[in-house]
Structures are given as structure tokens and as C-alpha cells.
Design a protein around this motif. Structure first.
Motif, PDB file in Angstrom:
ATOM      1  N   ALA A 214       0.840  -1.201   0.000  1.00  0.00           N
ATOM      2  CA  ALA A 214       0.000   0.000   0.000  1.00  0.00           C
ATOM      3  C   ALA A 214       0.875   1.250   0.000  1.00  0.00           C
ATOM      4  CB  ALA A 214      -0.927  -0.016   1.210  1.00  0.00           C
ATOM      5  N   ASP A 215       1.902   1.256   0.846  1.00  0.00           N
ATOM      6  CA  ASP A 215       2.790   2.423   0.934  1.00  0.00           C
ATOM      7  C   ASP A 215       3.476   2.690  -0.399  1.00  0.00           C
ATOM      8  OD1 ASP A 215       2.042   2.736   3.510  1.00  0.00           O
ATOM      9  OD2 ASP A 215       3.878   1.920   4.410  1.00  0.00           O
ATOM     10  N   LEU A 219      -1.755   3.635  -1.722  1.00  0.00           N
ATOM     11  CA  LEU A 219      -3.069   3.326  -1.160  1.00  0.00           C
ATOM     12  C   LEU A 219      -3.046   3.646   0.326  1.00  0.00           C
ATOM     13  CD1 LEU A 219      -2.380   0.691  -3.269  1.00  0.00           C
ATOM     14  CD2 LEU A 219      -4.762   0.323  -2.729  1.00  0.00           C
ATOM     15  N   SER A 220      -4.208   3.965   0.874  1.00  0.00           N
ATOM     16  CA  SER A 220      -4.222   4.129   2.319  1.00  0.00           C
ATOM     17  C   SER A 220      -4.486   2.769   2.953  1.00  0.00           C
ATOM     18  CB  SER A 220      -5.254   5.177   2.747  1.00  0.00           C
ATOM     19  OG  SER A 220      -6.484   4.564   3.004  1.00  0.00           O
ATOM     20  N   CYS A 221      -3.846   2.535   4.089  1.00  0.00           N
ATOM     21  CA  CYS A 221      -3.896   1.218   4.726  1.00  0.00           C
ATOM     22  C   CYS A 221      -4.165   1.388   6.199  1.00  0.00           C
ATOM     23  CB  CYS A 221      -2.561   0.504   4.508  1.00  0.00           C
ATOM     24  SG  CYS A 221      -2.436  -1.068   5.361  1.00  0.00           S
ATOM     25  N   ARG A 252      -7.895  -2.748   6.031  1.00  0.00           N
ATOM     26  CA  ARG A 252      -8.660  -1.890   5.123  1.00  0.00           C
ATOM     27  C   ARG A 252      -7.684  -1.195   4.190  1.00  0.00           C
ATOM     28  NH1 ARG A 252      -9.869   3.517   4.268  1.00  0.00           N
ATOM     29  NH2 ARG A 252     -11.981   3.973   3.538  1.00  0.00           N
ATOM     30  N   LEU A 253      -7.825  -1.459   2.903  1.00  0.00           N
ATOM     31  CA  LEU A 253      -7.010  -0.790   1.887  1.00  0.00           C
ATOM     32  C   LEU A 253      -7.928   0.106   1.073  1.00  0.00           C
ATOM     33  CD1 LEU A 253      -4.843  -3.707   0.412  1.00  0.00           C
ATOM     34  CD2 LEU A 253      -4.075  -1.882   1.929  1.00  0.00           C
ATOM     35  N   ALA A 254      -7.496   1.325   0.800  1.00  0.00           N
ATOM     36  CA  ALA A 254      -8.345   2.206  -0.001  1.00  0.00           C
ATOM     37  C   ALA A 254      -7.532   2.872  -1.089  1.00  0.00           C
ATOM     38  CB  ALA A 254      -8.996   3.266   0.888  1.00  0.00           C
ATOM     39  N   TYR A 255      -8.076   2.816  -2.290  1.00  0.00           N
ATOM     40  CA  TYR A 255      -7.493   3.521  -3.430  1.00  0.00           C
ATOM     41  C   TYR A 255      -8.417   4.687  -3.780  1.00  0.00           C
ATOM     42  CZ  TYR A 255      -6.929   4.696  -8.343  1.00  0.00           C
ATOM     43  OH  TYR A 255      -6.800   5.381  -9.526  1.00  0.00           O
ATOM     44  N   MET A 300      -6.424 -12.539  -0.618  1.00  0.00           N
ATOM     45  CA  MET A 300      -5.310 -12.246  -1.530  1.00  0.00           C
ATOM     46  C   MET A 300      -5.823 -11.682  -2.853  1.00  0.00           C
ATOM     47  SD  MET A 300      -2.407 -12.752  -0.154  1.00  0.00           S
ATOM     48  CE  MET A 300      -1.686 -13.504   1.295  1.00  0.00           C
ATOM     49  N   ALA A 301      -6.926 -12.246  -3.348  1.00  0.00           N
ATOM     50  CA  ALA A 301      -7.495 -11.760  -4.607  1.00  0.00           C
ATOM     51  C   ALA A 301      -8.013 -10.330  -4.444  1.00  0.00           C
ATOM     52  CB  ALA A 301      -8.616 -12.684  -5.078  1.00  0.00           C
ATOM     53  N   ALA A 302      -8.613 -10.046  -3.296  1.00  0.00           N
ATOM     54  CA  ALA A 302      -9.122  -8.691  -3.048  1.00  0.00           C
ATOM     55  C   ALA A 302      -7.963  -7.691  -2.995  1.00  0.00           C
ATOM     56  CB  ALA A 302      -9.928  -8.652  -1.749  1.00  0.00           C
ATOM     57  N   ILE A 303      -6.870  -8.089  -2.335  1.00  0.00           N
ATOM     58  CA  ILE A 303      -5.692  -7.216  -2.259  1.00  0.00           C
ATOM     59  C   ILE A 303      -5.130  -6.973  -3.669  1.00  0.00           C
ATOM     60  CG2 ILE A 303      -3.280  -7.081  -1.476  1.00  0.00           C
ATOM     61  CD1 ILE A 303      -4.163  -8.555   1.087  1.00  0.00           C
ATOM     62  N   ALA A 304      -5.017  -8.050  -4.438  1.00  0.00           N
ATOM     63  CA  ALA A 304      -4.485  -7.909  -5.801  1.00  0.00           C
ATOM     64  C   ALA A 304      -5.360  -6.970  -6.624  1.00  0.00           C
ATOM     65  CB  ALA A 304      -4.391  -9.282  -6.476  1.00  0.00           C
ATOM     66  N   ALA A 305      -6.678  -7.081  -6.484  1.00  0.00           N
ATOM     67  CA  ALA A 305      -7.585  -6.282  -7.316  1.00  0.00           C
ATOM     68  C   ALA A 305      -7.503  -4.798  -6.965  1.00  0.00           C
ATOM     69  CB  ALA A 305      -9.015  -6.794  -7.173  1.00  0.00           C
ATOM     70  N   VAL A 306      -7.459  -4.469  -5.684  1.00  0.00           N
ATOM     71  CA  VAL A 306      -7.405  -3.043  -5.322  1.00  0.00           C
ATOM     72  C   VAL A 306      -6.038  -2.456  -5.691  1.00  0.00           C
ATOM     73  CG1 VAL A 306      -6.720  -3.383  -2.900  1.00  0.00           C
ATOM     74  CG2 VAL A 306      -7.948  -1.333  -3.539  1.00  0.00           C
ATOM     75  N   LEU A 307      -5.007  -3.290  -5.551  1.00  0.00           N
ATOM     76  CA  LEU A 307      -3.665  -2.859  -5.936  1.00  0.00           C
ATOM     77  C   LEU A 307      -3.598  -2.588  -7.440  1.00  0.00           C
ATOM     78  CD1 LEU A 307      -0.997  -2.610  -4.381  1.00  0.00           C
ATOM     79  CD2 LEU A 307      -0.458  -4.932  -5.103  1.00  0.00           C
ATOM     80  N   LEU A 308      -4.220  -3.467  -8.179  1.00  0.00           N
ATOM     81  CA  LEU A 308      -4.242  -3.313  -9.628  1.00  0.00           C
ATOM     82  C   LEU A 308      -5.045  -2.078 -10.022  1.00  0.00           C
ATOM     83  CD1 LEU A 308      -3.108  -4.620 -12.076  1.00  0.00           C
ATOM     84  CD2 LEU A 308      -4.995  -6.246 -12.074  1.00  0.00           C
ATOM     85  N   ALA A 309      -6.131  -1.813  -9.310  1.00  0.00           N
ATOM     86  CA  ALA A 309      -6.909  -0.594  -9.576  1.00  0.00           C
ATOM     87  C   ALA A 309      -6.007   0.632  -9.440  1.00  0.00           C
ATOM     88  CB  ALA A 309      -8.089  -0.500  -8.612  1.00  0.00           C
ATOM     89  N   ALA A 310      -5.157   0.617  -8.418  1.00  0.00           N
ATOM     90  CA  ALA A 310      -4.241   1.746  -8.189  1.00  0.00           C
ATOM     91  C   ALA A 310      -3.174   1.803  -9.279  1.00  0.00           C
ATOM     92  CB  ALA A 310      -3.597   1.621  -6.810  1.00  0.00           C
TER      93      ALA A 310
END
Ligand code: BES
Ligand code: MN
Ligand code: ZN
Length: 505
Positions: A214-215, A219-221, A252-255, A300-310
Motif C-alpha cells: 500500500a505504501d 493506497l491508504s492502509c 482496510r485498503l483504499a485507493y 489475496m485476490a481482493a488485495i491484488a484487485a485493489v492494488l491493480l486498480a491503483a
């Protein structure tokens, strides 16, 4: 981003004659090599004869090394033109990626003549090229991080697959290939974590891992530790975690895009991350229990998807919640018969401590609802029953909103993945009524277990909030290698979720 895929699709600015050892990757449709005329003279005829002799029909997701040709050729099976599906196209290129990696090829090349003829119903060149890149990149993945130095632990330079010709040089295609590689790199990076066993990755370690990502990507974490979860009254998540010495937490991860449209409401993902599911006091049998380290794959899939969005700089805000816990039968573990209070005040009779995923998701869904989301999609290795229903070919999906379900079907098509819909008739909730509490955490054994789990989750989504649930218990990992994928985590539905986040509706 620190991980480059071992097999990489590139569109070079100046396409040169291929070097001597360069593997020409040639797709095969209905047992016929397409684009073989780009090979040195005579090779097309040799290939055709080889295909006939070996009766290689090119079933989607198979690959073969034909002999007798004057240059190295890899055949990639794409299936039948009469029945085109993006999932088959994706698998065909993934099989090629895996074959190139397994053979430790030095370089490879795909000619744009593969586009000269395409089956009816195939999407455009840009979309196909993106899937081609994602297939090559994810297909070439293997989990090597924990190999001893003597055995494959060495770093080898990536295998570049040159995409040659005018079609691949078009700006939209080039950009699609770049985005496809970004997706493959992200998926592979998170796959390394998903393949890391529970002794090396507990809830705290996973939170630290996510924080680092995230850093690096802006993304905010936020991590809710045990104390914060108690303050939040997340009684269901806490109850699942209490059988382990390693406490549960919620990530909680936010993009937030640089220029988010005013008043844009986030799409919220919720992913189950049980770092190990021993079943708790309702202990699972020993046979195959080792695979329960993969019970974290929804998270893990949720983390990958939000990371990819960013990383793709998508225009819409995205939030991901990942509840993390370990389901162990320690002295402090919850017992069958316990009644826990979820964050929204509902009481749950824990009839089976092995139905823990829905408990941690219940609390996480209430956090998701607090975001005033446009829609919520949760993803989890939730039920063995979905494997009975769909095997390993498709993930289960259900929800409360037809438009959202349609959007997920479209995203599956974009990503070359398969999902299949289950009904959510209210009657399915009847067996979930509690005797002493509001709800029980399982329905009638052997009866629609996947739907029962979905109906349970539905009780934690506010009326009027579009919500869908993906059950990836049959698709999240391979127990043995397939022609198009290594054993271990697949990160099923990560690219699907990213495609949904990218889509307008
Ligand atoms: N993580 C499992 C589901 C699972 C089983 C995933 C096999 C992948 C392969 C989940 O927590 C679980 O144990 N579910 C139980 C629910 C039952 C007790 C109502 C199941 O499916 O047996
Ligand atoms: Mn379980
Ligand atoms: Zn589980």
C-alpha cells in the motif's frame, strides 16, 4: 512493484529478424496452425503434417513442441473456432507461457498474423492482446521463493515474448499489452504471498505485507488489531481468531484516484483470509488439510484487485476489507454451541466451528456497508459444496442485484474467467434461523451448502446495497500442475474483480 513475471509479452519499437533460438509461438485452432505462413518456407507444410500425425487438435490450454521444423516452434492450443470463449484464449496463452518457462526458452515471438482470421464472437485485437499478455505472464509463474539455493532458487532473466507486426504496434494494442503485463505482474506478486505457508505468514505478517504494498503504491492502509476489533464489537471475527496464539485483525485498503468524480461512491471488496483453516474444535480430517493454507485466497485476490486498480490508475475509488484469522483448536477456541454477537448486533449460534469463513465475512461486510458503497463484492474459499457443484472449472456467484451479477458476468468474459450463478430464494434462509440466537452458522448438512453460506452472508448486507458473493473454493488453487498453470494459488477472480472495477457499470 518489485516482481517482474518470468515470461513477459513486449511490443518492441523496432521489430528485427528473430534470433536463431527464438521460439515462434503458433496458435492452433481445430487442429490447424494459424499464422504458420510467417515461418520460414516449408515449415508450414511440416507443421501441418506433424499436427495430422500426432492428432494434435489444439484443445484450449494445451501446448506442444513439434519436431522437424527448421526453427523452434511452440504450438498453443486455442480450442475450436465454433465455440470461442475468452477463458480458452487465456488458457491457450497461459499454456504457452508455462511451456516457455518450463523449457527455459531464451526468447519467443508471436506474429500478428494470428489475427488474420479470428473466430466469430472474438473480442477486438486490444482486448485479445491484453488477455494474451495476461496468459503468458501468469502461465509462466512458478512459486520459487522458498526453494533452496541448489534447486531452482536462482534468478533467471525474464523470457521476453516479442509481439511482432503492425497490429501489435497499434497504440491501443500496445497499451493493452502493457496493462496486461501489469495485471500479470501484480497477480504473480500476490501469488507468492498466497503460496506462502501458514508458519511463515500469520495475520500480522499478512497485514505487514499489505501495508508495504500500500505504501509503495499510494493506497491508504489501516489495520484493526485485536483491541480495535473489540472496540468495534466485531464479535464474530474475534471468536474465530481466539483459538490461535496469533490474534486476528482486519485490513482496510483504499485507493482514491487523483481526480475522483465528486460524490463518487466506492466499490468495496471483501476477501476472506483464513491463514490456516484446521476447522477449529470441529477439526478437519488430516487428509488434504495442508491445502487449508490456501483459505486466505479470497483476501489475496481482493488485495491484488485493489492494488491493480491503483496501478492501472482506474477512475473510481475502491476499498478492500480483508478479515484475517487462523481457525485453530487452541485452548481458547470457540466451541460448538457458543453464541457470538456480530458487529451489527445479530447473534449467531456456532453449530460448526469449521463454518468460520462466513463468521469473519459477516463482520467485515458490516464495515463494507459503512463505506456507503456503490456495491459490495465479497470473495472467499467458502464451501466444499461449491466444488461438488462446479468442480474446478468455475467459481460460484450469487447476490441480491441482477445488474451487479450481469456486470460480474461481463467482467468474467473480459478477464477470461468463469463464474456460475446460484439462486438466492428467501426460502433458502429458513434453515439458518437460530434456536436461541438470531442465526445459526450452517443449514442442513448436504443441502445446498454453497447457497446456505451465501444466504448467511446476505443477512449482513443492508437492504438496498447491491452485493454479490464469489465462492472460489474450487478455483483458488491447483493441487497439481495443469498444462496452463503451476501447482498452488491461482488467484482466481483477481483479474475478474479488476475488470469489474475498470468497467463502467
Ligand atoms: N475453507 C472451508 C471451505 C473449503 C473446503 C474450501 C474445501 C476449499 C476446499 C470452509 O471454511 C469450510 O470448512 N466450510 C465447511 C462448511 C460446513 C461446515 C458448513 C464445508 O464446506 O465443509
Ligand atoms: Mn472451515
Ligand atoms: Zn475456511
Amino acid at each position: 512493484m518489485n516482481k517482474a513475471s518470468a515470461v513477459r509479452a513486449v511490443c518492441p519499437k523496432n521489430v528485427r529478424e528473430p534470433a536463431a533460438g527464438t521460439v515462434r509461438v503458433v496458435p492452433v485452432w481445430n487442429g490447424e496452425a494459424w499464422g504458420a505462413d510467417a515461418l520460414p518456407p516449408d515449415d508450414a507444410a511440416v507443421l501441418a503434417a506433424w499436427l495430422r500425425k500426432h492428432d494434435f487438435k489444439g484443445e484450449a490450454g494445451t501446448a506442444a513442441w513439434p519436431t522437424g521444423v527448421s526453427v523452434p516452434v511452440l504450438l498453443a492450443g486455442m480450442g475450436s473456432t465454433g465455440d470461442f470463449q475468452t477463458v480458452r484464449w487465456f488458457r491457450g496463452w497461459a499454456a504457452a507461457g508455462k511451456a516457455l518457462a518450463d523449457a527455459k526458452a531464451e526468447s519467443a515471438r508471436v506474429e500478428d498474423s494470428i489475427f488474420d482470421r479470428l473466430p466469430e464472437g472474438a473480442p477486438g485485437r486490444a482486448a485479445l492482446s491484453r488477455l494474451l499478455a495476461e496468459g503468458l505472464g501468469t502461465g509462466g509463474y512458478r512459486f520459487l521463493a522458498l526453494r533452496g539455493k541448489a534447486d531452482g532458487g536462482e534468478k533467471t532473466p525474464p523470457i521476453e515474448v516479442e509481439l511482432a507486426g503492425d497490429d501489435f504496434a497499434a497504440p491501443d494494442v500496445r497499451r493493452a499489452v502493457e496493462r496486461g503485463m501489469l495485471a500479470a505482474d501484480t497477480v504473480n506478486e500476490i501469488r507468492d504471498a498466497a503460496n506462502t505457508p501458514a508458519n511463515r505468514l500469520g495475520p500480522a505478517e499478512m497485514a505487514t505485507f499489505a501495508k508495504k504494498l500500500a505504501d509503495a503504491d499510494g493506497l491508504s492502509c489501516k489495520v484493526f488489531d485485536e483491541k480495535a476489533l473489540r472496540r468495534e464489537k466485531a464479535g464474530a471475527l474475534l471468536a474465530v481468531g481466539q483459538g490461535s496464539h496469533r490474534p486476528p485483525c482486519l485490513l482496510r485498503l483504499a485507493y482514491t484516484p487523483a481526480k475522483a468524480p465528486k460524490g463518487a461512491r466506492p466499490r468495496v471488496l471483501v476477501g476472506k483470509a483464513i491463514l490456516f483453516d484446521a476447522g477449529g474444535i470441529c477439526l478437519k480430517p488430516a487428509k488434504n488439510m495442508e491445502w487449508m493454507q490456501y483459505d486466505k485466497c479470497g483476501g489475496m485476490a481482493a488485495i491484488a484487485a485493489v492494488l491493480l486498480a491503483a496501478r492501472l490508475k482506474l477512475p473510481r475509488p475502491v476499498v478492500a476489507y480483508v478479515p484475517m484469522a487462523e481457525n485453530l483448536p487452541g485452548g481458547g477456541a470457540q466451541r460448538p454451541g457458543d453464541i457470538v454477537t456480530a458487529r451489527n448486533g445479530k447473534t449467531i449460534e456456532v453449530l460448526n466451528t469449521d463454518a468460520e469463513g462466513r463468521l469473519i465475512l459477516a463482520d467485515a461486510l458490516t464495515f463494507a456497508a459503512d463505506e456507503k458503497p456503490e456495491a459490495i463484492v465479497d470473495i472467499a474459499t467458502l464451501t466444499g459444496a461449491v466444488v461438488i457443484a462446479l468442480g474446478h472449472e468455475a467459481s460460484g456467484v450469487m447476490g441480491n442485484d441482477g445488474d451487479l451479477l450481469d456486470a460480474l458476468d461481463a467482467a468474467a468474459g473480459t478477464a477470461g474467467e468463469r463464474i456460475w450463478r446460484f439462486p438466492m430464494w428467501e426460502e433458502y434462509a429458513t434453515p439458518l434461523r437460530g434456536t436461541f440466537g438470531d442465526l445459526r452458522n450452517m443449514g442442513a448438512p448436504g443441502a445446498a451448502g454453497t447457497i446456505a453460506a451465501g444466504m448467511f452472508l446476505k443477512q449482513f448486507v443492508p437492504e438496498g446495497t447491491p452485493w454479490a458473493h464469489l465462492d472460489i473454493a474450487g478455483t483458488a488453487w491447483n493441487e497439481t500442475a495443469t498444462a496452463w498453470g503451476a501447482p498452488g494459488a491461482t488467484l482466481a477472480c483477481a483479474r475478474l474483480l479488476a475488470a469489474w472495477l475498470e468497467a463502467d457499470a
